[in-house]
Design a protein around this motif. Structure first.
Motif, PDB file in Angstrom:
ATOM      1  N   UNK A 182       2.098 -16.176  -3.843  1.00  0.00           N
ATOM      2  CA  UNK A 182       2.232 -14.775  -3.446  1.00  0.00           C
ATOM      3  C   UNK A 182       3.494 -14.171  -4.038  1.00  0.00           C
ATOM      4  N   UNK A 183       3.355 -12.997  -4.636  1.00  0.00           N
ATOM      5  CA  UNK A 183       4.479 -12.277  -5.223  1.00  0.00           C
ATOM      6  C   UNK A 183       5.009 -11.285  -4.191  1.00  0.00           C
ATOM      7  N   UNK A 184       6.292 -11.374  -3.901  1.00  0.00           N
ATOM      8  CA  UNK A 184       6.918 -10.566  -2.855  1.00  0.00           C
ATOM      9  C   UNK A 184       8.176  -9.893  -3.388  1.00  0.00           C
ATOM     10  N   UNK A 212       3.588   1.854  -5.169  1.00  0.00           N
ATOM     11  CA  UNK A 212       2.229   2.055  -5.677  1.00  0.00           C
ATOM     12  C   UNK A 212       1.244   1.107  -5.002  1.00  0.00           C
ATOM     13  N   UNK A 213       1.633  -0.168  -4.837  1.00  0.00           N
ATOM     14  CA  UNK A 213       0.765  -1.147  -4.193  1.00  0.00           C
ATOM     15  C   UNK A 213       0.886  -1.005  -2.679  1.00  0.00           C
ATOM     16  N   UNK A 214      -0.241  -0.768  -2.004  1.00  0.00           N
ATOM     17  CA  UNK A 214      -0.225  -0.591  -0.557  1.00  0.00           C
ATOM     18  C   UNK A 214      -0.905  -1.734   0.182  1.00  0.00           C
ATOM     19  N   UNK A 215      -1.621  -2.587  -0.522  1.00  0.00           N
ATOM     20  CA  UNK A 215      -2.352  -3.672   0.114  1.00  0.00           C
ATOM     21  C   UNK A 215      -2.204  -4.921  -0.742  1.00  0.00           C
ATOM     22  N   UNK A 216      -2.701  -6.040  -0.238  1.00  0.00           N
ATOM     23  CA  UNK A 216      -2.664  -7.284  -0.996  1.00  0.00           C
ATOM     24  C   UNK A 216      -3.767  -7.266  -2.053  1.00  0.00           C
ATOM     25  N   UNK A 217      -3.398  -7.522  -3.308  1.00  0.00           N
ATOM     26  CA  UNK A 217      -4.350  -7.600  -4.411  1.00  0.00           C
ATOM     27  C   UNK A 217      -4.380  -9.049  -4.876  1.00  0.00           C
ATOM     28  N   UNK A 233       1.639  -8.016  -3.585  1.00  0.00           N
ATOM     29  CA  UNK A 233       1.789  -7.431  -2.248  1.00  0.00           C
ATOM     30  C   UNK A 233       2.547  -6.112  -2.296  1.00  0.00           C
ATOM     31  N   UNK A 234       2.446  -5.386  -1.199  1.00  0.00           N
ATOM     32  CA  UNK A 234       3.180  -4.123  -1.066  1.00  0.00           C
ATOM     33  C   UNK A 234       4.677  -4.389  -0.993  1.00  0.00           C
ATOM     34  N   UNK A 235       5.456  -3.484  -1.579  1.00  0.00           N
ATOM     35  CA  UNK A 235       6.901  -3.603  -1.516  1.00  0.00           C
ATOM     36  C   UNK A 235       7.402  -3.494  -0.087  1.00  0.00           C
ATOM     37  N   UNK A 236       8.395  -4.305   0.241  1.00  0.00           N
ATOM     38  CA  UNK A 236       8.902  -4.369   1.614  1.00  0.00           C
ATOM     39  C   UNK A 236      10.104  -3.446   1.756  1.00  0.00           C
ATOM     40  N   UNK A 237       9.944  -2.456   2.631  1.00  0.00           N
ATOM     41  CA  UNK A 237      11.001  -1.489   2.935  1.00  0.00           C
ATOM     42  C   UNK A 237      10.620  -0.793   4.243  1.00  0.00           C
ATOM     43  N   UNK A 245       3.154   1.112   6.436  1.00  0.00           N
ATOM     44  CA  UNK A 245       3.590   0.170   7.464  1.00  0.00           C
ATOM     45  C   UNK A 245       2.645  -1.024   7.552  1.00  0.00           C
ATOM     46  N   UNK A 246       1.339  -0.761   7.471  1.00  0.00           N
ATOM     47  CA  UNK A 246       0.365  -1.838   7.504  1.00  0.00           C
ATOM     48  C   UNK A 246       0.497  -2.718   6.260  1.00  0.00           C
ATOM     49  N   UNK A 247       0.725  -2.094   5.096  1.00  0.00           N
ATOM     50  CA  UNK A 247       0.911  -2.863   3.871  1.00  0.00           C
ATOM     51  C   UNK A 247       2.132  -3.762   3.942  1.00  0.00           C
ATOM     52  N   UNK A 248       3.230  -3.236   4.478  1.00  0.00           N
ATOM     53  CA  UNK A 248       4.460  -4.026   4.624  1.00  0.00           C
ATOM     54  C   UNK A 248       4.231  -5.181   5.593  1.00  0.00           C
ATOM     55  N   UNK A 249       3.511  -4.909   6.692  1.00  0.00           N
ATOM     56  CA  UNK A 249       3.221  -5.965   7.670  1.00  0.00           C
ATOM     57  C   UNK A 249       2.411  -7.088   7.030  1.00  0.00           C
ATOM     58  N   UNK A 250       1.452  -6.721   6.189  1.00  0.00           N
ATOM     59  CA  UNK A 250       0.646  -7.746   5.512  1.00  0.00           C
ATOM     60  C   UNK A 250       1.500  -8.548   4.533  1.00  0.00           C
TER      61      UNK A 250
END
Length: 377
Positions: A182-184, A212-217, A233-237, A245-250
């Motif tokens: 997983x890329x984070x 730009x990325x909002x979900x796990x690809x 994965x979505x960028x964490x901020x 928020x959901x993307x960050x949580x994932x």
């Protein structure tokens, strides 16, 4: 009487026809309970038409049944070919029906290969090998490489050699079944660009605007011959809306999950990500944008990180090959023809042998280890 074996001989996927094989000592008895024949005799070379019957008495799928000739599946005893409707649901239902009647669900390659052995298990797995390296390794196991090594270790009661053999189970599982990576990182660190570079294809959207990325690809690739399920994965901020928020949580959930983690760093690691990763030893950092930061600054950032770090650029490809090798490194040590344990049955017998030898019971340990090759339980 040993239980019959049931296997799906066609892919568990959309299709017009599904073929199920029912084999073994109890196959005829199971079929008699599950099949309501309307026409045709259950004889080799003849088709019999009817319906399957659920244990509740409810009429199930409409099927054609054929009893296979002994020469088609040598050593398998009675084998029946059940032609049902295709598709995922129908195939699963037929397997479940016979499983409920006491049959063991197996891979189709096991039908006709006799008792379980490394050779038969390797041949059964061969059609699902995802890489050339995996296929070549399975062919070596099918040729008796593992069985011969097991016999040598058993004869000498060589506990250290058995420990080394047990250590092959994890890299063998990675080679045959794949691993997760997983890329984070923070927004705009270059995660999606790196994801695309590792795949060598434009799979994820890339844009200079952060977030730009909002979900796990996800996508499959192969690194050093090992199948890798790669995830962007979505960028964490701190999130600006519910979707982000959901993307960050994932993303944070992926940080806590199993598998390899690649933390892409352009400036700093988000505090929430650092907390989620904790002391995870499966993390490797990639200080990105060396073409922008400069080599000295990139190395300085790498020195501040709590994980092993590489420096490079997803844009230019600098350092990406080294990163790919580092991702696969924990599982890449298994030699092309090195004997390895690759099924739960093999690992279970080998562990029992090690426990017996540790307790001083050499004879029982030897018998348990020989079951790895002979397949007895």
């Amino acid at each position: 009487m040993s239980p019959p074996a049931v296997a799906l001989a066609t892919p568990l996927a959309p299709g017009g026809i599904g073929i199920v094989l029912l084999a073994g000592e109890g196959a005829a008895s199971a079929l008699e309970r599950a099949f309501r024949r309307r026409s045709g005799a259950l004889e080799p070379g003849r088709l019999s038409y009817g319906h399957l019957v659920e244990p509740s008495g409810e009429t199930g799928d409409e099927v054609l049944v054929r009893r296979a000739a002994p020469s088609e599946f040598p050593g398998a005893g009675e084998v029946y070919e059940i032609d049902c409707h295709g598709g995922v649901a129908c195939g699963r239902r037929v397997l479940a029906l016979f499983r409920d009647l006491g049959a063991e669900v197996v891979d189709a390659g096991r039908i006709g290969l006799g008792a379980a052995s490394p050779e038969s298990e390797a041949l059964a797995l061969l059609p699902s090998a995802a890489t050339v390296r995996a296929a070549r390794w399975l062919l070596a196991m099918a040729g008796g490489t593992l069985s011969r090594r097991v016999a040598e270790i058993a004869e000498q009661a060589d506990a250290p050699a058995l420990d080394r053999l047990l250590a092959t189970a994890e890299p063998a599982a990675a080679l045959l079944h794949g691993v997760d990576a997983t890329i984070l990182g923070a927004p705009n660190a270059g995660k999606s660009t790196l994801f695309n570079r590792l795949l060598d294809v434009e799979r994820a959207l890339v844009d200079p605007a952060p977030g730009t990325t909002r979900d796990v690809v996800e996508a499959m690739t192969a690194i050093e011959g090992i199948p890798v399920r790669l995830a962007d994965t979505a960028g964490i901020r701190p999130a600006s809306d519910e979707v982000e928020a959901e993307g960050v949580a994932r993303s944070l959930g992926r940080a806590r999950a199993k598998g390899r983690k690649v933390v892409v760093v352009a400036e700093a690691v988000p505090e929430a990500l650092a907390r989620a990763l904790g002391g995870d030893r499966r993390v490797i950092a990639f200080v990105n944008k060396v073409d922008v930061l400069g080599a000295e600054e990139a190395r300085r950032i790498a020195g501040t990180l709590p994980w092993p770090a590489l420096v490079g650029s997803a844009i230019t490809g600098d350092g990406v090959t080294e990163l790919a090798r580092a991702i696969a490194a924990p599982w890449a040590g298994l030699g092309a023809e090195e004997p390895g344990l690759f099924t739960e049955r093999q690992v279970r017998s080998a562990r029992e042998a090690r426990q017996r030898w540790a307790a001083g019971d050499v004879a029982e340990g030897r018998r348990a280890l020989l079951r790895v090759g002979a397949g007895g339980e």
